[in-house]
Design a protein around this motif. Sequence first.
Motif, PDB file in Angstrom:
ATOM      1  N   CYS A  27      -4.731 -14.900  -2.973  1.00 37.34           N
ATOM      2  CA  CYS A  27      -5.148 -14.258  -4.542  1.00 37.34           C
ATOM      3  C   CYS A  27      -3.133 -13.663  -5.149  1.00 37.34           C
ATOM      4  CB  CYS A  27      -5.780 -12.415  -4.437  1.00 37.34           C
ATOM      5  SG  CYS A  27      -7.126 -13.520  -4.160  1.00 37.34           S
ATOM      6  N   GLY A  28      -2.210 -14.464  -3.917  1.00 31.47           N
ATOM      7  CA  GLY A  28      -0.790 -14.659  -4.620  1.00 31.47           C
ATOM      8  C   GLY A  28      -0.364 -12.960  -3.708  1.00 31.47           C
ATOM      9  N   ALA A  29      -0.404 -11.912  -3.667  1.00 25.07           N
ATOM     10  CA  ALA A  29       0.369 -11.445  -2.800  1.00 25.07           C
ATOM     11  C   ALA A  29       1.105 -11.744  -1.815  1.00 25.07           C
ATOM     12  CB  ALA A  29      -0.931  -9.904  -2.405  1.00 25.07           C
ATOM     13  N   THR A  30       1.903 -11.455  -1.523  1.00 18.86           N
ATOM     14  CA  THR A  30       3.203 -12.475  -0.977  1.00 18.86           C
ATOM     15  C   THR A  30       3.612 -10.826   0.311  1.00 18.86           C
ATOM     16  OG1 THR A  30       4.961 -12.272  -2.079  1.00 18.86           O
ATOM     17  CG2 THR A  30       3.331 -14.557  -1.833  1.00 18.86           C
ATOM     18  N   ASP A  31       3.979  -9.684   0.189  1.00 16.28           N
ATOM     19  CA  ASP A  31       5.023  -8.509   0.086  1.00 16.28           C
ATOM     20  C   ASP A  31       3.871  -7.917  -0.515  1.00 16.28           C
ATOM     21  OD1 ASP A  31       5.998  -8.289  -2.887  1.00 16.28           O
ATOM     22  OD2 ASP A  31       7.865  -8.956  -2.044  1.00 16.28           O
ATOM     23  N   ALA A  32       5.117  -6.501   0.276  1.00 20.00           N
ATOM     24  CA  ALA A  32       4.445  -4.883  -0.493  1.00 20.00           C
ATOM     25  C   ALA A  32       4.551  -5.298  -1.828  1.00 20.00           C
ATOM     26  CB  ALA A  32       5.344  -3.926   0.020  1.00 20.00           C
ATOM     27  N   ALA A  33       4.736  -5.237  -2.571  1.00 19.96           N
ATOM     28  CA  ALA A  33       5.831  -5.291  -3.891  1.00 19.96           C
ATOM     29  C   ALA A  33       4.068  -5.766  -5.073  1.00 19.96           C
ATOM     30  CB  ALA A  33       6.848  -5.938  -4.330  1.00 19.96           C
ATOM     31  N   SER A  34       4.511  -7.180  -4.328  1.00 24.91           N
ATOM     32  CA  SER A  34       2.993  -7.946  -5.120  1.00 24.91           C
ATOM     33  C   SER A  34       1.375  -7.644  -4.493  1.00 24.91           C
ATOM     34  CB  SER A  34       3.284  -9.431  -4.905  1.00 24.91           C
ATOM     35  OG  SER A  34       3.400  -9.878  -3.477  1.00 24.91           O
ATOM     36  N   ARG A  65      -0.129  -6.912   8.203  1.00 24.75           N
ATOM     37  CA  ARG A  65       0.762  -6.573   7.620  1.00 24.75           C
ATOM     38  C   ARG A  65       0.457  -5.580   5.876  1.00 24.75           C
ATOM     39  NH1 ARG A  65       3.528 -10.967   9.720  1.00 24.75           N
ATOM     40  NH2 ARG A  65       3.297 -12.325   7.226  1.00 24.75           N
ATOM     41  N   ALA A  66      -0.074  -6.244   5.208  1.00 24.01           N
ATOM     42  CA  ALA A  66      -0.819  -5.841   4.437  1.00 24.01           C
ATOM     43  C   ALA A  66      -0.949  -4.285   4.100  1.00 24.01           C
ATOM     44  CB  ALA A  66      -1.524  -6.339   3.645  1.00 24.01           C
ATOM     45  N   ALA A  67      -2.513  -3.757   5.957  1.00 23.47           N
ATOM     46  CA  ALA A  67      -2.217  -3.163   5.605  1.00 23.47           C
ATOM     47  C   ALA A  67      -2.041  -1.879   5.869  1.00 23.47           C
ATOM     48  CB  ALA A  67      -3.974  -2.590   7.212  1.00 23.47           C
ATOM     49  N   HIS A  68      -0.746  -1.732   6.532  1.00 23.20           N
ATOM     50  CA  HIS A  68       0.305  -0.817   6.659  1.00 23.20           C
ATOM     51  C   HIS A  68       1.178  -0.550   5.665  1.00 23.20           C
ATOM     52  CE1 HIS A  68      -0.394   0.067  10.979  1.00 23.20           C
ATOM     53  NE2 HIS A  68      -0.909  -1.156  11.040  1.00 23.20           N
ATOM     54  N   TRP A  69       1.711  -1.677   4.611  1.00 22.20           N
ATOM     55  CA  TRP A  69       2.651  -1.925   3.660  1.00 22.20           C
ATOM     56  C   TRP A  69       1.449  -1.076   2.434  1.00 22.20           C
ATOM     57  CZ3 TRP A  69       2.309  -7.472   2.468  1.00 22.20           C
ATOM     58  CH2 TRP A  69       3.679  -7.704   2.968  1.00 22.20           C
ATOM     59  N   ASP A  70       0.454  -0.286   2.335  1.00 20.00           N
ATOM     60  CA  ASP A  70      -0.656   0.321   1.254  1.00 20.00           C
ATOM     61  C   ASP A  70      -1.663   0.464   2.049  1.00 20.00           C
ATOM     62  OD1 ASP A  70      -2.013   0.679  -1.315  1.00 20.00           O
ATOM     63  OD2 ASP A  70      -0.380  -0.493  -1.650  1.00 20.00           O
ATOM     64  N   ARG A  72      -4.563   1.814   0.421  1.00 19.47           N
ATOM     65  CA  ARG A  72      -5.643   1.149  -0.495  1.00 19.47           C
ATOM     66  C   ARG A  72      -5.869  -0.143   0.379  1.00 19.47           C
ATOM     67  NH1 ARG A  72      -3.013   1.218  -6.175  1.00 19.47           N
ATOM     68  NH2 ARG A  72      -1.603   0.158  -4.342  1.00 19.47           N
ATOM     69  N   VAL A  73      -4.855  -0.372   1.440  1.00 20.72           N
ATOM     70  CA  VAL A  73      -5.825  -2.065   2.400  1.00 20.72           C
ATOM     71  C   VAL A  73      -6.185  -1.861   3.886  1.00 20.72           C
ATOM     72  CG1 VAL A  73      -5.201  -3.860   2.905  1.00 20.72           C
ATOM     73  CG2 VAL A  73      -4.022  -3.331   1.400  1.00 20.72           C
ATOM     74  N   TYR A  74      -6.733  -2.439   3.866  1.00 17.44           N
ATOM     75  CA  TYR A  74      -7.148  -2.177   5.421  1.00 17.44           C
ATOM     76  C   TYR A  74      -7.178  -3.985   6.436  1.00 17.44           C
ATOM     77  CZ  TYR A  74      -8.829   2.221   5.132  1.00 17.44           C
ATOM     78  OH  TYR A  74      -8.076   3.962   4.599  1.00 17.44           O
ATOM     79  N   ALA A  75      -8.258  -4.271   7.333  1.00 15.59           N
ATOM     80  CA  ALA A  75      -7.161  -5.533   7.618  1.00 15.59           C
ATOM     81  C   ALA A  75      -8.717  -6.030   8.648  1.00 15.59           C
ATOM     82  CB  ALA A  75      -6.683  -6.685   8.229  1.00 15.59           C
ATOM     83  N   ALA A  76      -9.060  -7.308   8.051  1.00 13.94           N
ATOM     84  CA  ALA A  76     -10.296  -7.815   9.478  1.00 13.94           C
ATOM     85  C   ALA A  76      -9.443  -9.534   9.464  1.00 13.94           C
ATOM     86  CB  ALA A  76     -11.738  -8.480   8.896  1.00 13.94           C
ATOM     87  N   SER A 102      -4.881  -0.212  14.552  1.00  9.50           N
ATOM     88  CA  SER A 102      -5.635   1.079  13.932  1.00  9.50           C
ATOM     89  C   SER A 102      -6.549   0.706  12.774  1.00  9.50           C
ATOM     90  CB  SER A 102      -5.563   2.190  13.856  1.00  9.50           C
ATOM     91  OG  SER A 102      -4.027   2.124  12.916  1.00  9.50           O
ATOM     92  N   ARG A 103      -5.500  -0.071  11.785  1.00  9.09           N
ATOM     93  CA  ARG A 103      -6.023  -0.524  10.567  1.00  9.09           C
ATOM     94  C   ARG A 103      -6.617  -1.479  10.357  1.00  9.09           C
ATOM     95  NH1 ARG A 103      -4.975   3.185   6.699  1.00  9.09           N
ATOM     96  NH2 ARG A 103      -5.109   1.964   5.404  1.00  9.09           N
ATOM     97  N   VAL A 104      -6.843  -1.860  10.974  1.00  9.26           N
ATOM     98  CA  VAL A 104      -8.062  -3.549  11.754  1.00  9.26           C
ATOM     99  C   VAL A 104      -9.581  -2.532  11.751  1.00  9.26           C
ATOM    100  CG1 VAL A 104      -8.817  -5.492  12.398  1.00  9.26           C
ATOM    101  CG2 VAL A 104      -6.663  -5.336  12.389  1.00  9.26           C
TER     102      VAL A 104
END
Length: 275
Positions: A27-34, A65-70, A72-76, A102-104
């Motif tokens: 969706c275009g997210a690349t880092d914590a800010a986006s 990484r994204a799931a640790h940035w925010d 609101r995000v979990y990972a699979a 733990s975030r997966v």
Amino acid sequence: MSGKREAPDLPEPLAPIIDAHTHLDACGATDAASTAVVLDRAASVGVGQVVTVADDQAAAQWAVRAAHWDQRVYAAVALHPTRANALDEAAKIELERLAADSRVVAVGETGLDYYWPGKLEGCAEVETQIEGFRWHIDLAKRLDKPLMIHNREADHDLLTVLLDEGAPKTVIFHCFSSDATMALSCVAEGYILSFSGTVSFKNARELHEAAKLVPREQILVETDAPYLTPHPFRGAPNEPYCLPYTVRALAALREEDPEELAKITTANARRVYGI
């Protein structure tokens, strides 16, 4: 890109919803800010949490990484069935490491895709896909995490492999797109069916009938963004904020209140993913 449709308008908010399957990186997210920008847009219409899903090793690393940035995000994490030919020993070691994080909250998306072999250069052949699927099933069982399935034109073989291997405690059919017969088979096994924007497509009549048959405790909603944007925005870029369109379409098919369906699917996602 010339001719590309504009992004859909923000829908009317619904009760807090969880996007059970999306691809934030695509969706275009690349880092914590986006990533936060995409999540803030989703939160503005009630989509408060998402599960971002990997289809290759790089995407799996990014999802964690994204799931640790925010929060609101979990990972699979997994290798998509069409990429099962990349599942060498090094890939297995890395995926096991990532999946244990733990975030997966699920091992996925894995499964079988019989549409692309012979059409897509480099696509894993059927036997390789089955071998990779078996490995992911075992990983999910060893980690006691849900198995998130991608199924395209492989209903019979997919159920056969799950029966043969012994399914994990929780199995999620992401973007369920099969007919009523398959839906009933999955429901009988206790599997969870997740519906995407395809359920809003006017020509998806068999899927419409299937969606009516799923018990409330076995249903999830997802975007699979940036793909499968719901009607009437097909062809436009999808994002988690579009999920209320799908919830309303699904609720109409099932003759349920959209707010109530949002609450039900959120409770199911929390239970299924342990979040």
